[in-house]
Design a protein around this motif. Structure first.
Motif, PDB file in Angstrom:
ATOM      1  N   LEU A 262      -6.241  -3.421   2.470  1.00 50.35           N
ATOM      2  CA  LEU A 262      -5.857  -2.014   2.562  1.00 50.35           C
ATOM      3  C   LEU A 262      -4.443  -1.871   3.104  1.00 50.35           C
ATOM      4  N   ILE A 287     -14.569  -2.069  -7.833  1.00 47.74           N
ATOM      5  CA  ILE A 287     -14.347  -1.473  -6.524  1.00 47.74           C
ATOM      6  C   ILE A 287     -12.933  -1.721  -6.013  1.00 47.74           C
ATOM      7  N   GLY A 288     -12.325  -2.863  -6.420  1.00 51.03           N
ATOM      8  CA  GLY A 288     -10.981  -3.184  -5.955  1.00 51.03           C
ATOM      9  C   GLY A 288      -9.968  -2.142  -6.365  1.00 51.03           C
ATOM     10  N   TYR A 289     -10.045  -1.683  -7.605  1.00 51.92           N
ATOM     11  CA  TYR A 289      -9.092  -0.684  -8.088  1.00 51.92           C
ATOM     12  C   TYR A 289      -9.360   0.670  -7.451  1.00 51.92           C
ATOM     13  N   GLU A 290     -10.646   0.948  -7.153  1.00 54.08           N
ATOM     14  CA  GLU A 290     -10.976   2.196  -6.468  1.00 54.08           C
ATOM     15  C   GLU A 290     -10.412   2.188  -5.045  1.00 54.08           C
ATOM     16  N   LEU A 291     -10.551   1.040  -4.376  1.00 50.53           N
ATOM     17  CA  LEU A 291     -10.003   0.923  -3.027  1.00 50.53           C
ATOM     18  C   LEU A 291      -8.482   1.021  -3.042  1.00 50.53           C
ATOM     19  N   LEU A 294      -7.576   4.611  -3.256  1.00 53.13           N
ATOM     20  CA  LEU A 294      -7.821   5.276  -1.974  1.00 53.13           C
ATOM     21  C   LEU A 294      -6.727   4.933  -0.955  1.00 53.13           C
ATOM     22  N   ALA A 295      -6.320   3.657  -0.931  1.00 52.19           N
ATOM     23  CA  ALA A 295      -5.288   3.239   0.012  1.00 52.19           C
ATOM     24  C   ALA A 295      -3.961   3.923  -0.278  1.00 52.19           C
ATOM     25  N   PRO A 305      -4.706   3.524   6.076  1.00 55.98           N
ATOM     26  CA  PRO A 305      -6.054   3.245   5.565  1.00 55.98           C
ATOM     27  C   PRO A 305      -6.753   2.129   6.321  1.00 55.98           C
ATOM     28  N   GLU A 306      -5.998   1.141   6.779  1.00 57.62           N
ATOM     29  CA  GLU A 306      -6.610   0.039   7.525  1.00 57.62           C
ATOM     30  C   GLU A 306      -7.183   0.543   8.842  1.00 57.62           C
ATOM     31  N   LEU A 309     -10.265   2.765   8.161  1.00 59.17           N
ATOM     32  CA  LEU A 309     -11.470   2.005   7.855  1.00 59.17           C
ATOM     33  C   LEU A 309     -12.023   1.337   9.113  1.00 59.17           C
TER      34      LEU A 309
END
Length: 327
Positions: A262, A287-291, A294-295, A305-306, A309
Motif C-alpha cells: 500500500l 484483489i491486487g488491482y482493487e487494492l 484504493l491506495a 493507506p498504509e 489499514l
C-alpha cells in the motif's frame, strides 16, 4: 591574656570537566580559579587536562590526598583546586562529608566548579565510543555485516511506528534509540571498509556531514535567500532541489520496491500527481488491482493507506481479543 586569631579555613574547589568536550576548552571562571589557586592537585597523571594546564603555566601536583589532608592544605585561607579523575573521587567527597558532619573540624568553603558543560547532542559521542568497543570485543557484534543487520533495521522502524501510533512516549524514546543504534552500527561497520573488497570506508561523521549538507541545501528558505511562508512552499523547495540533485530519468527512480504494497502504491501515485502525469491504472482482475485503486484514491484524498489499514487492523485485533475474552 591574649588569644590567637582563628585560622582562616580556606577554600576547596572541585573542578569538573566534561569528557565529551575537547580538553583545554575550559570556562573563563575555571581558568581564573586555576591561575589564582595556591595549589592544584590531581591524582591521575594521565588526566587529559594536564598538558593544557601546564602549557598555560599552571603547576599541577600529582597527589591523592585524604579528606583530612585536603582540609589541612587549605589552612591559612589557601585555595586548593582538585581535578576529579573519576577514580577514588567518591572516597574523597564522602570523607569531606564525614568531616563536615562531625562538627569537630572547621571546614573550608567547598565549591563545585564546572569547567565545561556538555553541548546538545554530546551523549551521541558516548554512543559512538560504546559502539566502537562492542564492535571490537563482542563475539556477536564483531561478526555482523550490513546485510546481516538489514532485517533489524526494518524491525526497529516498525516498532518505532507502533510506538508513535500508540502514543507511548516512553516507548517512543526507547525505539528512537534502537533506530539510532542501527545507524551507528552500520556506520561503524562501514568505517572498517572490509565487507566488500575495494569498498571505500566512511564513518558516522561522514554520515552526519552528508545529511547536514543535504538539509542545508534543501532548505534555502532557512539557510539561503529564498522564502517560504507555507508548508506547501517548503515542499515545493524540497522537491525542486531534490530533482536537481538526483537528475532522474523517471519519477519512479528512487522509490524502494521492497516497502509494503500500500505504501508503494501511494508513493508511486504521489510521484505521478506531483509530476502532473496522466497515467491510467493498469487493467487487471483480482484483489491486487482493487487494492491499487484504493491506495491511489487514498493518496489523492490526502490519506496514508498504509497507516489507515494498520489502524483498521488494530481495531480488528481489539475485536478479536474481545471475543477471546467472552469465550
Amino acid at each position: 591574656m591574649t588569644t590567637e586569631a582563628p585560622v582562616a579555613p580556606g577554600r576547596i574547589v572541585l573542578l569538573t570537566a566534561s569528557h565529551r568536550v575537547a580538553p583545554g576548552l575550559l570556562s573563563w571562571p575555571a581558568w581564573q580559579t586555576l591561575h589564582a589557586a595556591d595549589q592544584v592537585l590531581c591524582s591521575d597523571d594521565g588526566h587529559p587536562q594536564l598538558p593544557y594546564l601546564r602549557e598555560a603555566g599552571i603547576g599541577v601536583e600529582i597527589a591523592a590526598p585524604s579528606a583530612q589532608e585536603l582540609v589541612e592544605a587549605c589552612a591559612g585561607a589557601r585555595t586548593v583546586v582538585v581535578l576529579p579523575s573519576g577514580e577514588g573521587d567518591q572516597a574523597l567527597t564522602d570523607g569531606l562529608a564525614r568531616l563536615a558532619g562531625s562538627g569537630r573540624v572547621q571546614m573550608p568553603d567547598l565549591e563545585l566548579l564546572p569547567g565545561s558543560y556538555d553541548l546538545p547532542g554530546a551523549r551521541l559521542l558516548d554512543l559512538v565510543q560504546v559502539m566502537d568497543r562492542i564492535r571490537l570485543e563482542c563475539p556477536w557484534s564483531s561478526r555482523q555485516t550490513h546485510k546481516g543487520l538489514a532485517k533489524y533495521g526494518i524491525e526497529e522502524a516498525y516498532e518505532l511506528v507502533e510506538a508513535i501510533e500508540d502514543g507511548d512516549r516512553d516507548e517512543l524514546r526507547e525505539e528512537l534509540g534502537d533506530v539510532l543504534l542501527q545507524v551507528v552500527f552500520h556506520a561503524r561497520i562501514a568505517q572498517e571498509g572490509r565487507e566488500e573488497d575495494g569498498a571505500e570506508p566512511f564513518s558516522i561523521d561522514d554520515v552526519a556531514a552528508t545529511i547536514v549538507e543535504k538539509l542545508i541545501h534543501r532548505h534555502p528558505h532557512v539557510f539561503g535567500d529564498e522564502s517560504a511562508e507555507t508548508p506547501e512552499e517548503v515542499k515545493a523547495h524540497w522537491l525542486r532541489t531534490k530533482a536537481i540533485e538526483k537528475q532522474r530519468d523517471s519519477v519512479t527512480d528512487g522509490v524502494p520496491l521492497g516497502q509494503p504494497g500500500l505504501a508503494l502504491a501511494a508513493k508511486l501515485a504521489s510521484r505521478v500527481r506531483t509530476a502532473g502525469l496522466d497515467v491510467r491504472l493498469p487493467a487487471g482482475d483480482g484483489i491486487g488491482y482493487e487494492l491499487l485503486a484504493l491506495a491511489i484514491r487514498a493518496e489523492a484524498e490526502g490519506a496514508d493507506p498504509e497507516a489507515a489499514l494498520r489502524a483498521a487492523a488494530r481495531a480488528y485485533r481489539d475485536a478479536i481479543r474481545a471475543v477471546e475474552g467472552q469465550v
